[in-house]
Scaffold this active site. Structure first.
Site, PDB file in Angstrom:
ATOM      1  CG  ASP A 222      40.998  45.040  46.457  1.00  0.00           C
ATOM      2  OD1 ASP A 222      39.998  44.399  46.793  1.00  0.00           O
ATOM      3  OD2 ASP A 222      41.195  45.451  45.299  1.00  0.00           O
TER       4      ASP A 222
ATOM      5  CG  HIS B  52      34.916  36.851  48.685  1.00  0.00           C
ATOM      6  ND1 HIS B  52      35.483  36.183  47.622  1.00  0.00           N
ATOM      7  CD2 HIS B  52      33.996  36.009  49.210  1.00  0.00           C
ATOM      8  CE1 HIS B  52      34.918  34.988  47.512  1.00  0.00           C
ATOM      9  NE2 HIS B  52      34.008  34.865  48.459  1.00  0.00           N
TER      10      HIS B  52
HETATM   11  O1  F6P Z   1      34.256  40.667  45.515  1.00  0.00           O
HETATM   12  C1  F6P Z   1      33.780  41.608  46.425  1.00  0.00           C
HETATM   13  C2  F6P Z   1      32.395  42.045  46.056  1.00  0.00           C
HETATM   14  O2  F6P Z   1      31.975  42.937  47.016  1.00  0.00           O
HETATM   15  C3  F6P Z   1      31.355  40.954  45.955  1.00  0.00           C
HETATM   16  O3  F6P Z   1      30.827  40.545  47.178  1.00  0.00           O
HETATM   17  C4  F6P Z   1      30.371  41.621  45.094  1.00  0.00           C
HETATM   18  O4  F6P Z   1      29.429  40.776  44.551  1.00  0.00           O
HETATM   19  C5  F6P Z   1      31.270  42.265  44.041  1.00  0.00           C
HETATM   20  O5  F6P Z   1      32.339  42.734  44.805  1.00  0.00           O
HETATM   21  C6  F6P Z   1      30.605  43.327  43.166  1.00  0.00           C
HETATM   22  O6  F6P Z   1      29.782  44.197  43.886  1.00  0.00           O
HETATM   23  P1  F6P Z   1      28.200  44.275  43.692  1.00  0.00           P
HETATM   24  O7  F6P Z   1      27.650  42.903  43.906  1.00  0.00           O
HETATM   25  O8  F6P Z   1      27.730  45.262  44.715  1.00  0.00           O
HETATM   26  O9  F6P Z   1      27.976  44.741  42.287  1.00  0.00           O
END
Ligand code: F6P
Length: 454
Positions: free
Chosen positions: A352, A158
């Site tokens: 991003d 992602h």
């Molecule tokens: O969408 C990218 C991302 O890194 C996901 O993999 C992740 O779950 C989300 O952002 C939020 O980050 P976190 O899980 O560390 O809270």
């Protein structure tokens, strides 16, 4: 009957969190396959004092069966805070200077991926399609193969993938690239990411196979949500508090990849260089705190607290606060109504993967009187957003100039720009993303050798 899809990702949206914005991954995956049978496997978000991995706990949410496991304290530190978010996250966002490396974190990362694979295997049915997500779980496919899983495996990243020279800064980077060989289909957000990861894989003699599958949202569903929310209580309160001023809106996790200090400076430059907007505009930045156990995130929060205070101290009047800055999350529905009300959506990450806020902002607009999106050229979304005002977010003056153009743009131009953007958002929806990826996965060679497990 279509095959069940097994999704593996570190973060799993728990039923009670459904309304909150939990990041691009969960939003996209949840909206992509509403009618497919799904098992969603990942971390519960909890840590346990026990040193052995617990068995997955199973819960039923309306949209999927959820299987989650806890992390031990040392997994949380070494895997999640350490290798995933202090090493890989900055590197994949081109931030070599921020990345930290500890060999013990890499070992923990590999061990957690193996533990995830071991916990998932007993839950698999022979016919399942297995789709692994994001940078936390790069080696999970190889761990599944080592346990005897022979069916097609897909992987989607992602976040961005940087040029090989940047990724090559990572000690033992070859191990992760070789682990990618376990996957039959590899998806990334943009053609640029695909070129980078394919080059990197070729450099360690792994056959390149990555393709771009741009992630998206459910445009019609989100538009309907925004229409409803715009006449709801929260939007009404916002409306009244603005007293006719134009709203500039930013919505991001509090993360250094999102360019928030630069964005705040850009807004301050607008007030300084285009004083006609003083008293006539308010910026609202919603920035829910994220990964606050990682030191860089705490430092960023302090920087933003100070910057917001300084900007308001310098520019506010006794009856006008130019910058409203919130560090807590808000219900998705509330945010949807705010998007619809905002004259400008300000999405200015330094890097991003895609950025679904950009797409949500566009989908939420009133076609008769739409707002304008100011978008960083370093978001994946910029590759397909012809109607946005594209900026380089490192230059606050450029942000200020784009804000001025957006705030003074006539309705006709806003409408024609919005139509172009909305067409792109509809074309690259969450459903199109999942269908494209899964069609490729279903077509992948069924089994390399007879299935040894399940
Ligand atoms: O969408 C990218 C991302 O890194 C996901 O993999 C992740 O779950 C989300 O952002 C939020 O980050 P976190 O899980 O560390 O809270």
């Amino acid at each position: 009957m279509p095959r069940r899809i097994v999704i593996a990702s570190n973060r799993v949206p728990m039923p009670k969190e459904r309304a909150a914005a939990t990041g691009g991954l969960t939003v996209a995956v949840r909206d992509a396959m509403p009618r497919r049978r799904k098992l969603w496997f990942g971390w519960s978000g909890r840590t346990t004092a026990r040193e052995t991995q617990s068995l997955p706990s199973i819960a039923r949410a309306g949209w999927a069966e959820l299987a989650t496991i806890d992390l031990t304290e040392s997994d949380y530190r070494g895997f999640y805070l350490g290798f995933a978010n202090s090493t890989l996250w900055p590197l994949l966002h081109y931030r070599t200077g921020v990345a930290e490396y500890r060999r013990s974190d890499l070992e923990r990362y590999l061990a957690v991926n193996e533990a995830f694979a071991r916990a998932l295997v007993p839950l698999l049915d022979p016919d399942d399609l297995v789709w692994v997500h994001d940078y936390h779980l790069i080696p999970m496919g190889a761990a599944l193969r080592a346990l005897g899983v022979r069916r097609p495996l897909g992987f989607f990243l992602h976040v961005p993938f940087p040029p090989p020279e940047v990724f090559g800064v990572l000690p033992h980077y070859e191990r992760l690239l070789r682990a990618l060989d376990a996957y039959d289909v590899i998806g990334v957000q943009t053609p640029r990411d695909a070129a980078h990861i394919n080059q990197a894989m070729s450099s360690v003699a792994v056959a390149p196979r990555a393709d771009a599958f741009p992630v998206g949202i459910d445009p019609a569903g989100f538009a309907a949500l925004a229409r409803r929310a715009a006449v709801g209580r929260d939007s009404e309160r916002l409306h009244q508090s603005l007293a006719g001023r134009a709203l500039v809106l930013g919505v991001d996790r509090l993360d250094y990849s999102k360019g928030l200090p630069q964005r705040f400076r850009g807004f301050a430059a607008l007030l300084q260089r285009f004083p006609e907007h003083r008293l006539a505009v308010t910026m609202l930045q919603i920035a829910p705190v994220s990964r606050s156990d990682v030191v860089q995130y705490r430092t960023l929060r302090r920087e933003l607290d100070e910057l917001a205070g300084r900007i308001n101290g310098e520019h506010a009047e006794f009856d006008w606060i130019p910058l409203r800055y919130l560090t807590r999350g808000m219900a998705r529905q509330t945010v949807a109504g705010f998007y619809r009300y905002a004259r400008v959506g300000l999405v200015t990450p330094l890097r991003d993967g895609m950025n679904l806020v950009a797409k949500e902002y566009v989908a939420a607009q009133d076609p008769e009187d739409p707002g304008i999106l100011v978008l960083s050229r370093f978001a994946g979304a910029a590759e397909d957003m012809p109607g946005a005002l594209i900026i380089n977010p490192f230059d606050p003056d450029e942000t200020a100039e784009a804000l001025h153009v957006a705030l003074t743009m006539g309705r006709e131009e806003r409408q024609s720009r919005w139509r172009e953007m909305m067409a792109a958002v509809e074309r690259t929806s969450a459903a199109a993303w999942a269908q494209g990826f899964l069609a490729r996965l279903e077509a992948a060679a069924p089994a390399r050798v007879p299935e040894a497990v399940c």
